[in-house]
Design a protein around this motif. Structure first.
Motif, PDB file in Angstrom:
ATOM      1  N   THR A   1       7.006 -18.363   6.230  1.00  0.00           N
ATOM      2  CA  THR A   1       6.761 -19.455   5.279  1.00  0.00           C
ATOM      3  C   THR A   1       5.326 -19.526   4.788  1.00  0.00           C
ATOM      4  O   THR A   1       5.094 -19.690   3.575  1.00  0.00           O
ATOM      5  CB  THR A   1       7.181 -20.802   5.908  1.00  0.00           C
ATOM      6  OG1 THR A   1       8.559 -20.725   6.301  1.00  0.00           O
ATOM      7  CG2 THR A   1       7.005 -21.936   4.919  1.00  0.00           C
ATOM      8  N   PRO A   2       4.305 -19.380   5.634  1.00  0.00           N
ATOM      9  CA  PRO A   2       2.926 -19.519   5.134  1.00  0.00           C
ATOM     10  C   PRO A   2       2.393 -18.301   4.382  1.00  0.00           C
ATOM     11  O   PRO A   2       1.278 -18.348   3.852  1.00  0.00           O
ATOM     12  CB  PRO A   2       2.101 -19.738   6.411  1.00  0.00           C
ATOM     13  CG  PRO A   2       3.069 -19.895   7.532  1.00  0.00           C
ATOM     14  CD  PRO A   2       4.318 -19.222   7.093  1.00  0.00           C
ATOM     15  N   THR A   3       3.149 -17.216   4.312  1.00  0.00           N
ATOM     16  CA  THR A   3       2.632 -15.966   3.746  1.00  0.00           C
ATOM     17  C   THR A   3       2.887 -15.873   2.253  1.00  0.00           C
ATOM     18  O   THR A   3       3.721 -16.584   1.697  1.00  0.00           O
ATOM     19  CB  THR A   3       3.273 -14.752   4.437  1.00  0.00           C
ATOM     20  OG1 THR A   3       4.686 -14.724   4.135  1.00  0.00           O
ATOM     21  CG2 THR A   3       3.082 -14.816   5.940  1.00  0.00           C
ATOM     22  N   ARG A   4       2.151 -14.964   1.640  1.00  0.00           N
ATOM     23  CA  ARG A   4       2.321 -14.668   0.214  1.00  0.00           C
ATOM     24  C   ARG A   4       2.371 -13.167   0.008  1.00  0.00           C
ATOM     25  O   ARG A   4       1.769 -12.412   0.770  1.00  0.00           O
ATOM     26  CB  ARG A   4       1.173 -15.253  -0.616  1.00  0.00           C
ATOM     27  CG  ARG A   4       1.135 -16.776  -0.658  1.00  0.00           C
ATOM     28  CD  ARG A   4       0.048 -17.260  -1.595  1.00  0.00           C
ATOM     29  NE  ARG A   4       0.026 -18.715  -1.694  1.00  0.00           N
ATOM     30  CZ  ARG A   4      -0.825 -19.394  -2.463  1.00  0.00           C
ATOM     31  NH1 ARG A   4      -1.723 -18.744  -3.184  1.00  0.00           N
ATOM     32  NH2 ARG A   4      -0.784 -20.720  -2.499  1.00  0.00           N
ATOM     33  N   VAL A   5       3.056 -12.768  -1.039  1.00  0.00           N
ATOM     34  CA  VAL A   5       3.120 -11.343  -1.368  1.00  0.00           C
ATOM     35  C   VAL A   5       1.819 -10.954  -2.059  1.00  0.00           C
ATOM     36  O   VAL A   5       1.414 -11.595  -3.032  1.00  0.00           O
ATOM     37  CB  VAL A   5       4.318 -11.045  -2.291  1.00  0.00           C
ATOM     38  CG1 VAL A   5       4.283  -9.599  -2.761  1.00  0.00           C
ATOM     39  CG2 VAL A   5       5.630 -11.336  -1.568  1.00  0.00           C
ATOM     40  N   PRO A   6       1.122  -9.916  -1.576  1.00  0.00           N
ATOM     41  CA  PRO A   6      -0.124  -9.503  -2.227  1.00  0.00           C
ATOM     42  C   PRO A   6       0.137  -8.936  -3.612  1.00  0.00           C
ATOM     43  O   PRO A   6       1.203  -8.375  -3.883  1.00  0.00           O
ATOM     44  CB  PRO A   6      -0.681  -8.432  -1.283  1.00  0.00           C
ATOM     45  CG  PRO A   6       0.502  -7.941  -0.515  1.00  0.00           C
ATOM     46  CD  PRO A   6       1.440  -9.104  -0.397  1.00  0.00           C
TER      47      PRO A   6
ATOM     48  N   ARG B   1       0.822  -1.216   0.000  1.00  0.00           N
ATOM     49  CA  ARG B   1       0.000   0.000   0.000  1.00  0.00           C
ATOM     50  C   ARG B   1       0.851   1.259   0.000  1.00  0.00           C
ATOM     51  O   ARG B   1       0.392   2.324  -0.436  1.00  0.00           O
ATOM     52  CB  ARG B   1      -0.935  -0.005   1.207  1.00  0.00           C
ATOM     53  CG  ARG B   1      -2.066  -1.029   1.076  1.00  0.00           C
ATOM     54  CD  ARG B   1      -2.930  -1.077   2.321  1.00  0.00           C
ATOM     55  NE  ARG B   1      -4.052  -2.000   2.154  1.00  0.00           N
ATOM     56  CZ  ARG B   1      -4.872  -2.363   3.127  1.00  0.00           C
ATOM     57  NH1 ARG B   1      -4.697  -1.867   4.355  1.00  0.00           N
ATOM     58  NH2 ARG B   1      -5.862  -3.200   2.891  1.00  0.00           N
ATOM     59  N   ARG B   2       2.071   1.146   0.512  1.00  0.00           N
ATOM     60  CA  ARG B   2       2.988   2.295   0.472  1.00  0.00           C
ATOM     61  C   ARG B   2       3.476   2.594  -0.937  1.00  0.00           C
ATOM     62  O   ARG B   2       4.057   3.643  -1.183  1.00  0.00           O
ATOM     63  CB  ARG B   2       4.200   2.013   1.357  1.00  0.00           C
ATOM     64  CG  ARG B   2       3.991   2.391   2.808  1.00  0.00           C
ATOM     65  CD  ARG B   2       5.230   2.071   3.629  1.00  0.00           C
ATOM     66  NE  ARG B   2       6.456   2.597   3.039  1.00  0.00           N
ATOM     67  CZ  ARG B   2       7.681   2.319   3.490  1.00  0.00           C
ATOM     68  NH1 ARG B   2       7.820   1.530   4.545  1.00  0.00           N
ATOM     69  NH2 ARG B   2       8.741   2.833   2.907  1.00  0.00           N
ATOM     70  N   GLY B   3       3.239   1.673  -1.858  1.00  0.00           N
ATOM     71  CA  GLY B   3       3.625   1.898  -3.247  1.00  0.00           C
ATOM     72  C   GLY B   3       4.876   1.167  -3.688  1.00  0.00           C
ATOM     73  O   GLY B   3       5.352   1.391  -4.799  1.00  0.00           O
ATOM     74  N   LEU B   4       5.425   0.286  -2.826  1.00  0.00           N
ATOM     75  CA  LEU B   4       6.597  -0.479  -3.245  1.00  0.00           C
ATOM     76  C   LEU B   4       6.219  -1.420  -4.382  1.00  0.00           C
ATOM     77  O   LEU B   4       5.116  -1.995  -4.394  1.00  0.00           O
ATOM     78  CB  LEU B   4       7.156  -1.298  -2.080  1.00  0.00           C
ATOM     79  CG  LEU B   4       8.346  -0.674  -1.326  1.00  0.00           C
ATOM     80  CD1 LEU B   4       7.858   0.524  -0.540  1.00  0.00           C
ATOM     81  CD2 LEU B   4       9.000  -1.693  -0.413  1.00  0.00           C
ATOM     82  N   ALA B   5       7.122  -1.585  -5.332  1.00  0.00           N
ATOM     83  CA  ALA B   5       6.882  -2.514  -6.441  1.00  0.00           C
ATOM     84  C   ALA B   5       6.770  -3.937  -5.900  1.00  0.00           C
ATOM     85  O   ALA B   5       7.359  -4.274  -4.870  1.00  0.00           O
ATOM     86  CB  ALA B   5       8.023  -2.425  -7.450  1.00  0.00           C
ATOM     87  N   GLU B   6       6.015  -4.752  -6.609  1.00  0.00           N
ATOM     88  CA  GLU B   6       5.823  -6.131  -6.158  1.00  0.00           C
ATOM     89  C   GLU B   6       7.159  -6.862  -6.038  1.00  0.00           C
ATOM     90  O   GLU B   6       7.366  -7.653  -5.113  1.00  0.00           O
ATOM     91  CB  GLU B   6       4.903  -6.868  -7.129  1.00  0.00           C
ATOM     92  CG  GLU B   6       4.520  -8.267  -6.662  1.00  0.00           C
ATOM     93  CD  GLU B   6       3.516  -8.928  -7.577  1.00  0.00           C
ATOM     94  OE1 GLU B   6       3.516 -10.176  -7.657  1.00  0.00           O
ATOM     95  OE2 GLU B   6       2.728  -8.215  -8.220  1.00  0.00           O
TER      96      GLU B   6
END
Length: 361
Positions: A147-152, A113-118
């Motif tokens: 480990t269980p997380t994903r990049v939105p 949300r801060r605008g960082l590129a994926e």
């Protein structure tokens, strides 16, 4: 191992090792207290002391970075070093043993949300996962919460490649030559060799070979600000030099020592992207392209000239033919061209108009 009900109605769980107090927490329900106690007991049995997990993330990050410095490449360490700056204050203040995948997911969403590129968020997640993996290895925690997380998925559209065609490349080089003839030649060479910017900076005079054919040997990369390293694929490759750029490369190599950089400014200084863009007035001369689009340009030029995709894969240094096929898709497949030929064939466009005229009459 005990759970007792407090006067407030909440439940206090206490973990002991023998008679030694290890940890304790208060919960709203007995079920939560029992679950926490079981997890902590399993951790203690597995050699993880819950007391070690009380250190905050902020306090442990510098210790991890100090150990990391001599165990990874300079470029990787630069990415890892950004972690303390990017970790939100609320996550940094948590004890490492209390961080769960929920806090990590919130952090990833916050950065997006801060605008960082994926790609930047993915790099952050990779560094954060490495940090927590170190904590697991040091017996500070039992599991890695990343480990269980994903990049939105980022809301902004992905930057697509925007290669030059041959005429556009020549026009761009002509405009660039009005500002700096030498840098314009380097851009033309980049557009016909497909070298990454870091590889272009790393090529030495000795990497120009003439036997069995004129080629550039690509074995290393020199990203700006870090030391030389192996190329991205980790393997060397050879890129043949088309006749359009061969005289330019030979001229740049003439009367120079083998270990000198082959591609430099006219004064012999190293190439730096920011200075090159400023000198060439990139925003006006390049027509919205990036420097990396010169690499895409080379692949498209080769394929348009009929070079076999497997050969293009080798010249580009792609690990998979699927990556090379992206350029084929960009240029259009044989089915696309056949379909367009049918749309523009005799009788199709005219026939449509004739039928329209008949309806009107």
């Amino acid at each position: 191992m005990t759970i007792r009900k407090e006067p407030s109605g909440r439940f206090r769980a206490v973990l002991k090792s023998g008679r030694t107090y290890v940890a304790g927490r208060t919960f709203d329900t007995k079920r939560e207290a029992t679950a926490w106690l079981n997890r902590e007991r399993a951790a203690l049995s597995g050699g993880v002391d819950p007391r070690a997990g009380r250190e905050t993330v902020a306090k442990l990050l510098p210790i991890w970075l100090e150990e990391r410095k001599d165990s990874v490449s300079a470029k990787t360490y630069v990415a890892d070093r950004a972690l303390p700056r990017l970790v939100p204050t609320n996550l940094a203040a948590l004890s490492i043993g209390s961080v769960t995948d929920r806090e990590v997911t919130r952090t990833l969403i916050h950065l997006t949300r801060r605008g960082l590129a994926e790609s930047s968020v993915r790099r952050f997640r990779a560094s954060l996962s490495t940090f927590f993996a170190w904590a697991v290895r040091e017996r500070l925690i039992l599991l890695n919460p990343v480990t269980p997380t994903r990049v939105p998925k980022a809301a902004s559209p992905k930057v697509e490649m925007y290669p030059f065609n041959e005429a556009e490349l020549d026009a761009f080089v002509a405009r660039a030559a009005e500002r700096d003839h030498r840098l314009a030649e380097v851009m033309l060479i980049a557009g016909w060799t497909g070298l990454r910017w870091s590889e272009l900076r790393a090529v030495r005079v000795r990497d120009l070979v003439e036997v069995p054919m004129p080629m550039l040997v690509v074995e290393r990369a020199e990203p700006e600000g870090v030391a030389a390293k192996a190329s991205k694929s980790g393997k060397g490759r050879r890129v043949p030099l088309a006749g359009k750029v061969l005289p330019l490369v030979r001229s740049m190599a003439a009367d120079r020592a083998p270990d000198e950089p082959l591609f430099t400014t006219v004064t012999g200084h190293r190439l730096h992207a920011t200075a090159v863009k400023r000198t060439l007035n990139w925003s006006s001369t390049a027509g919205g392209r990036r420097i990396h689009d010169l690499r895409h340009t080379a692949a498209c030029l080769w394929l348009a000239r009929g070079v076999d995709p497997v050969t293009v894969q080798a010249w580009m240094g792609h690990a998979s033919i699927a990556t090379t096929n992206i350029y084929l898709h960009h240029l259009g497949t044989g089915a696309d061209r056949a379909g367009l030929a049918r749309l523009n064939g005799p009788g199709h466009a005219g026939g449509t108009r004739e039928r329209h005229d008949e309806v009107e009459n």
